[in-house]
Design an enzyme around this catalytic site. Structure first.
Site, PDB file in Angstrom:
ATOM      1  N   ASP A  43       0.839  -1.205   0.000  1.00 43.51           N
ATOM      2  CA  ASP A  43       0.000   0.000   0.000  1.00 43.51           C
ATOM      3  C   ASP A  43       0.875   1.257   0.000  1.00 43.51           C
ATOM      4  O   ASP A  43       0.361   2.378  -0.075  1.00 43.51           O
ATOM      5  CB  ASP A  43      -1.007  -0.003   1.155  1.00 43.51           C
ATOM      6  N   SER A  44       2.202   1.076   0.027  1.00 46.48           N
ATOM      7  CA  SER A  44       3.116   2.201  -0.214  1.00 46.48           C
ATOM      8  C   SER A  44       2.821   2.827  -1.573  1.00 46.48           C
ATOM      9  O   SER A  44       3.254   3.950  -1.846  1.00 46.48           O
ATOM     10  CB  SER A  44       4.575   1.723  -0.155  1.00 46.48           C
ATOM     11  N   ASP A  82      -1.152  -6.034  -0.183  1.00 45.27           N
ATOM     12  CA  ASP A  82      -1.477  -5.420   1.111  1.00 45.27           C
ATOM     13  C   ASP A  82      -2.974  -5.178   1.261  1.00 45.27           C
ATOM     14  O   ASP A  82      -3.633  -4.720   0.313  1.00 45.27           O
ATOM     15  CB  ASP A  82      -0.802  -4.041   1.202  1.00 45.27           C
ATOM     16  N   LYS A 112      -1.253  -9.292   2.913  1.00 45.66           N
ATOM     17  CA  LYS A 112      -0.444  -8.843   4.055  1.00 45.66           C
ATOM     18  C   LYS A 112      -1.261  -7.846   4.869  1.00 45.66           C
ATOM     19  O   LYS A 112      -1.990  -7.041   4.293  1.00 45.66           O
ATOM     20  CB  LYS A 112       0.860  -8.183   3.587  1.00 45.66           C
ATOM     21  N   GLU A 114      -1.084  -5.347   8.656  1.00 48.77           N
ATOM     22  CA  GLU A 114      -0.258  -4.813   9.741  1.00 48.77           C
ATOM     23  C   GLU A 114      -0.918  -5.088  11.086  1.00 48.77           C
ATOM     24  O   GLU A 114      -2.141  -5.026  11.206  1.00 48.77           O
ATOM     25  CB  GLU A 114      -0.095  -3.290   9.567  1.00 48.77           C
ATOM     26  N   GLU A 181       9.564  -4.080  10.151  1.00 48.30           N
ATOM     27  CA  GLU A 181       9.999  -2.795   9.596  1.00 48.30           C
ATOM     28  C   GLU A 181      10.578  -1.899  10.689  1.00 48.30           C
ATOM     29  O   GLU A 181      10.002  -1.755  11.782  1.00 48.30           O
ATOM     30  CB  GLU A 181       8.808  -2.086   8.924  1.00 48.30           C
TER      31      GLU A 181
HETATM   32  O1  KIV Z   1       3.555  -1.094   1.584  1.00 47.72           O
HETATM   33  C1  KIV Z   1       4.711  -1.547   1.466  1.00 47.72           C
HETATM   34  O2  KIV Z   1       5.393  -1.331   0.466  1.00 47.72           O
HETATM   35  C2  KIV Z   1       5.231  -2.331   2.563  1.00 47.72           C
HETATM   36  C3  KIV Z   1       6.686  -2.625   2.559  1.00 47.72           C
HETATM   37  C4  KIV Z   1       7.423  -1.390   2.856  1.00 47.72           C
HETATM   38  C5  KIV Z   1       7.029  -3.730   3.454  1.00 47.72           C
HETATM   39  O3  KIV Z   1       4.512  -2.695   3.442  1.00 47.72           O
END
Ligand code: KIV
Length: 269
Positions: A43-44, A82, A112, A114, A181
């Site tokens: 989600d970056s 994510d 994924k 968090e 992280e």
């Molecule tokens: O969103 C993302 O790119 C991430 C990585 C930085 C692990 O969660």
């Protein structure tokens, strides 16, 4: 080329470190796929692709669209997408609905999310229903406001203990790997040796079972680059040089030269 599976990733615990990169688009996925173990549609992308200030504004629609683009060009890597902020924290049922939609619409292999011990019931709910889950502890960007910024985690013994407790809870809930992280090497080492599942570090030292970086950061695409990122290239400079040359050639009419013109153009007096 055979695709890596969740059991393949689990089997990499303690072995040759895994290579993980984010990807958000089809052309980048095509390039990276044969060279990495996991492609993470992070989600970056909210910050990297859409210029947002944090990942909080990312929607499930965005993740589904980019996840589909990446998965469509991948034959080898395990593709993980994510779950964005607000799409899974409310309840295990909400997390299942979002994850099922993402798996259905993208063709990715895992999601994924968090969180630590407070998300363990949710992870268990997903895993028991056949959805492979990668965890994410330590610095959790979706909690940037609660954490008071993007700060290194595990600075004192109590924080380090909490991160270990969180990582163990996510492992015991059935996650197949976990991103760590922004944690100190001693914390990353301790957690990696105490977990059965592979740890994937970002700003978390070589003690982890693998490393992940944001592709635009490691390619040097410009903008803010976190201090833990090694720029393996300076692509923004390559782009700037190419566009500068193009601009000059357009302005002085040396582009398009004959070789880039259709034949009828050459015949014109
Ligand atoms: O969103 C993302 O790119 C991430 C990585 C930085 C692990 O969660």
């Amino acid at each position: 080329m055979k695709r890596l599976t969740v059991p393949d990733i689990l089997a990499r615990k303690g072995g040759t470190p895994m290579v993980v990169l984010t990807a958000y688009t089809a052309p980048m996925a095509r390039i990276l796929d044969p060279m990495v173990d996991i492609l993470l549609v992070g989600d970056s992308l909210g910050m990297v692709v859409y210029g947002m200030e944090s990942t909080l504004g990312v929607s499930v629609d965005m993740m589904a669209r980019h996840g589909r683009a990446v998965a469509s060009q991948s034959k080898h890597a395990l593709v993980v997408v994510d779950l964005p902020f607000g799409s899974y924290q409310e309840s295990p049922a909400q997390a299942f609905a979002t994850s099922a939609r993402i798996l259905n619409e993208t063709g990715c292999q895992a999601v994924k999310l968090e969180g630590g011990i407070e998300m363990s019931d949710t992870v268990n709910f997903l895993v028991e229903r056949g959805i492979p889950v990668m965890g994410h502890v330590g610095l959790m960007p979706q909690r940037v406001h609660a954490m008071g910024g993007y700060k290194y985690q595990g600075r004192n013994e109590e924080d380090a203990e909490n991160i270990l407790r969180d990582a163990k809870a996510i492992q015991d809930a059935g996650a197949f790997s976990i991103v760590m992280e922004g944690v100190k090497e001693s914390v990353a080492h301790d957690i990696t040796t105490k977990l059965r599942i592979p740890t994937i570090g970002i700003g978390a030292s070589p003690a982890c079972d693998g490393q992940v970086l944001v592709i635009d950061d490691m390619l040097g695409m410009g903008g803010y680059i976190p201090s833990f990122v090694k720029p393996y290239a300076h692509i923004s400079q390559v782009i700037e040089q190419a566009v500068k040359t193009y601009g000059e050639e357009v302005r002085n009419r040396t582009f398009p030269s004959d070789e880039y013109c259709f034949p009828y153009r050459k015949k014109t007096p």
